[in-house]
Design a protein around this motif. Structure first.
Motif, PDB file in Angstrom:
ATOM      1  N   VAL A  83       4.563   7.219   1.519  1.00 63.05           N
ATOM      2  CA  VAL A  83       5.055   6.182   2.413  1.00 63.05           C
ATOM      3  C   VAL A  83       4.463   4.861   1.932  1.00 63.05           C
ATOM      4  N   TYR A  84       5.329   3.885   1.733  1.00 63.90           N
ATOM      5  CA  TYR A  84       4.909   2.572   1.247  1.00 63.90           C
ATOM      6  C   TYR A  84       4.889   1.582   2.403  1.00 63.90           C
ATOM      7  N   TYR A  85       3.781   0.847   2.486  1.00 65.35           N
ATOM      8  CA  TYR A  85       3.579  -0.113   3.557  1.00 65.35           C
ATOM      9  C   TYR A  85       3.410  -1.514   2.991  1.00 65.35           C
ATOM     10  N   CYS A  86       3.989  -2.454   3.682  1.00 66.36           N
ATOM     11  CA  CYS A  86       3.788  -3.872   3.402  1.00 66.36           C
ATOM     12  C   CYS A  86       2.684  -4.378   4.329  1.00 66.36           C
ATOM     13  N   ALA A  87       1.841  -5.268   3.815  1.00 67.93           N
ATOM     14  CA  ALA A  87       0.747  -5.801   4.620  1.00 67.93           C
ATOM     15  C   ALA A  87       0.529  -7.273   4.307  1.00 67.93           C
ATOM     16  N   TYR A 140     -10.304 -11.670   0.440  1.00 67.53           N
ATOM     17  CA  TYR A 140     -10.400 -10.885   1.676  1.00 67.53           C
ATOM     18  C   TYR A 140      -9.670  -9.571   1.484  1.00 67.53           C
ATOM     19  N   VAL A 141     -10.325  -8.456   1.815  1.00 70.73           N
ATOM     20  CA  VAL A 141      -9.744  -7.149   1.501  1.00 70.73           C
ATOM     21  C   VAL A 141      -9.084  -6.476   2.684  1.00 70.73           C
ATOM     22  N   ARG A 142      -9.332  -6.955   3.883  1.00 70.69           N
ATOM     23  CA  ARG A 142      -8.704  -6.343   5.035  1.00 70.69           C
ATOM     24  C   ARG A 142      -7.394  -7.064   5.344  1.00 70.69           C
ATOM     25  N   TYR A 143      -6.419  -6.278   5.766  1.00 68.68           N
ATOM     26  CA  TYR A 143      -5.096  -6.823   6.068  1.00 68.68           C
ATOM     27  C   TYR A 143      -4.843  -6.709   7.563  1.00 68.68           C
ATOM     28  N   PHE A 175       0.860  -1.175   0.000  1.00 73.24           N
ATOM     29  CA  PHE A 175       0.000   0.000   0.000  1.00 73.24           C
ATOM     30  C   PHE A 175       0.901   1.232   0.000  1.00 73.24           C
ATOM     31  N   ARG A 176       0.299   2.366  -0.318  1.00 68.23           N
ATOM     32  CA  ARG A 176       1.026   3.625  -0.179  1.00 68.23           C
ATOM     33  C   ARG A 176       0.069   4.710   0.277  1.00 68.23           C
ATOM     34  N   GLN A 177       0.649   5.708   0.928  1.00 66.21           N
ATOM     35  CA  GLN A 177      -0.138   6.842   1.391  1.00 66.21           C
ATOM     36  C   GLN A 177       0.683   8.111   1.264  1.00 66.21           C
ATOM     37  N   ALA A 178       0.168   9.029   0.463  1.00 69.34           N
ATOM     38  CA  ALA A 178       0.789  10.339   0.307  1.00 69.34           C
ATOM     39  C   ALA A 178       0.152  11.313   1.298  1.00 69.34           C
ATOM     40  N   PRO A 179       0.845  12.385   1.651  1.00 73.58           N
ATOM     41  CA  PRO A 179       0.287  13.352   2.598  1.00 73.58           C
ATOM     42  C   PRO A 179      -1.066  13.882   2.128  1.00 73.58           C
ATOM     43  N   GLY A 180      -2.040  13.814   3.017  1.00 70.73           N
ATOM     44  CA  GLY A 180      -3.367  14.316   2.701  1.00 70.73           C
ATOM     45  C   GLY A 180      -4.241  13.361   1.915  1.00 70.73           C
ATOM     46  N   ASP A 181      -3.697  12.204   1.540  1.00 71.11           N
ATOM     47  CA  ASP A 181      -4.453  11.228   0.760  1.00 71.11           C
ATOM     48  C   ASP A 181      -4.774   9.990   1.600  1.00 71.11           C
ATOM     49  N   GLY A 182      -5.726   9.213   1.114  1.00 71.75           N
ATOM     50  CA  GLY A 182      -6.023   7.944   1.754  1.00 71.75           C
ATOM     51  C   GLY A 182      -4.999   6.889   1.365  1.00 71.75           C
ATOM     52  N   ARG A 183      -5.080   5.754   2.012  1.00 75.12           N
ATOM     53  CA  ARG A 183      -4.157   4.668   1.711  1.00 75.12           C
ATOM     54  C   ARG A 183      -4.635   3.932   0.473  1.00 75.12           C
ATOM     55  N   GLU A 184      -3.720   3.697  -0.452  1.00 73.49           N
ATOM     56  CA  GLU A 184      -4.027   3.047  -1.726  1.00 73.49           C
ATOM     57  C   GLU A 184      -3.277   1.725  -1.817  1.00 73.49           C
ATOM     58  N   ARG A 185      -3.990   0.678  -2.176  1.00 70.37           N
ATOM     59  CA  ARG A 185      -3.320  -0.592  -2.426  1.00 70.37           C
ATOM     60  C   ARG A 185      -2.738  -0.562  -3.837  1.00 70.37           C
ATOM     61  N   VAL A 186      -1.445  -0.738  -3.962  1.00 70.90           N
ATOM     62  CA  VAL A 186      -0.821  -0.640  -5.276  1.00 70.90           C
ATOM     63  C   VAL A 186      -0.582  -2.009  -5.912  1.00 70.90           C
ATOM     64  N   ALA A 187      -0.381  -3.042  -5.089  1.00 72.35           N
ATOM     65  CA  ALA A 187      -0.131  -4.365  -5.648  1.00 72.35           C
ATOM     66  C   ALA A 187      -0.372  -5.411  -4.579  1.00 72.35           C
ATOM     67  N   ARG A 188      -0.734  -6.607  -5.010  1.00 70.88           N
ATOM     68  CA  ARG A 188      -0.859  -7.721  -4.084  1.00 70.88           C
ATOM     69  C   ARG A 188      -0.469  -8.998  -4.795  1.00 70.88           C
ATOM     70  N   ILE A 189      -0.111  -9.994  -3.989  1.00 61.77           N
ATOM     71  CA  ILE A 189       0.319 -11.270  -4.524  1.00 61.77           C
ATOM     72  C   ILE A 189      -0.242 -12.376  -3.647  1.00 61.77           C
ATOM     73  N   SER A 190      -0.706 -13.420  -4.276  1.00 63.72           N
ATOM     74  CA  SER A 190      -1.344 -14.502  -3.542  1.00 63.72           C
ATOM     75  C   SER A 190      -0.310 -15.352  -2.797  1.00 63.72           C
ATOM     76  N   GLY A 191      -0.797 -16.137  -1.844  1.00 66.43           N
ATOM     77  CA  GLY A 191       0.055 -17.129  -1.226  1.00 66.43           C
ATOM     78  C   GLY A 191       0.614 -18.057  -2.288  1.00 66.43           C
TER      79      GLY A 191
END
Length: 121
Positions: free
Chosen positions: A93-97, A105-108, A37-53
């Motif tokens: 800011v980039y976050y790993c989840a 499932y959409v919640r991390y 995910f990423r979050q820029a100042p003043g913006d919401g958190r955006e999921r940029v990529a995901r990968i399955s198990g």
């Protein structure tokens, strides 16, 4: 419990590349769906990529499709985000989840502390 630690952020010029890493501790890493995910100042958190198990399925936000690549190395309990052709609007800011409930499932449940990526024009 899973603990996630990101690394690899920094300052790069537009058009450049960075590779983010996320090291995970805990059991059964290979079964977790992992995401960036990423979050820029003043913006919401955006999921940029995901990968399955297991890594057989990936998906990307339209904003990064064709430029970013998510991958995982289950032997190293690590997930990566290769970012190419970076743009100033990728600054965030980039976050790993991680979550263990499956692709739909959409919640991390587990989050890293974040790593700053700054792209200068």
């Amino acid at each position: 419990q899973v603990q996630l630690v990101e690394s690899g952020g920094g300052l790069v010029q537009a058009g450049g590349s960075l590779r983010l890493s996320c090291a995970a501790s805990g059991r059964s890493f290979s079964s977790y769906t992992m995401a960036w995910f990423r979050q820029a100042p003043g913006d919401g958190r955006e999921r940029v990529a995901r990968i399955s198990g297991g890594g057989s399925v990936t998906s990307y936000a339209d904003s990064v499709k064709g430029r970013f690549t998510i991958s995982r190395d289950d032997a190293k309990n690590t997930v990566y985000l290769q970012m190419n052709s970076l743009k100033p609007e990728d600054t965030a800011v980039y976050y790993c989840a991680a979550q263990s409930k499956g692709w739909a499932y959409v919640r991390y449940d587990y989050w890293g502390q974040g790593t700053q990526v700054t792209v200068s024009s």
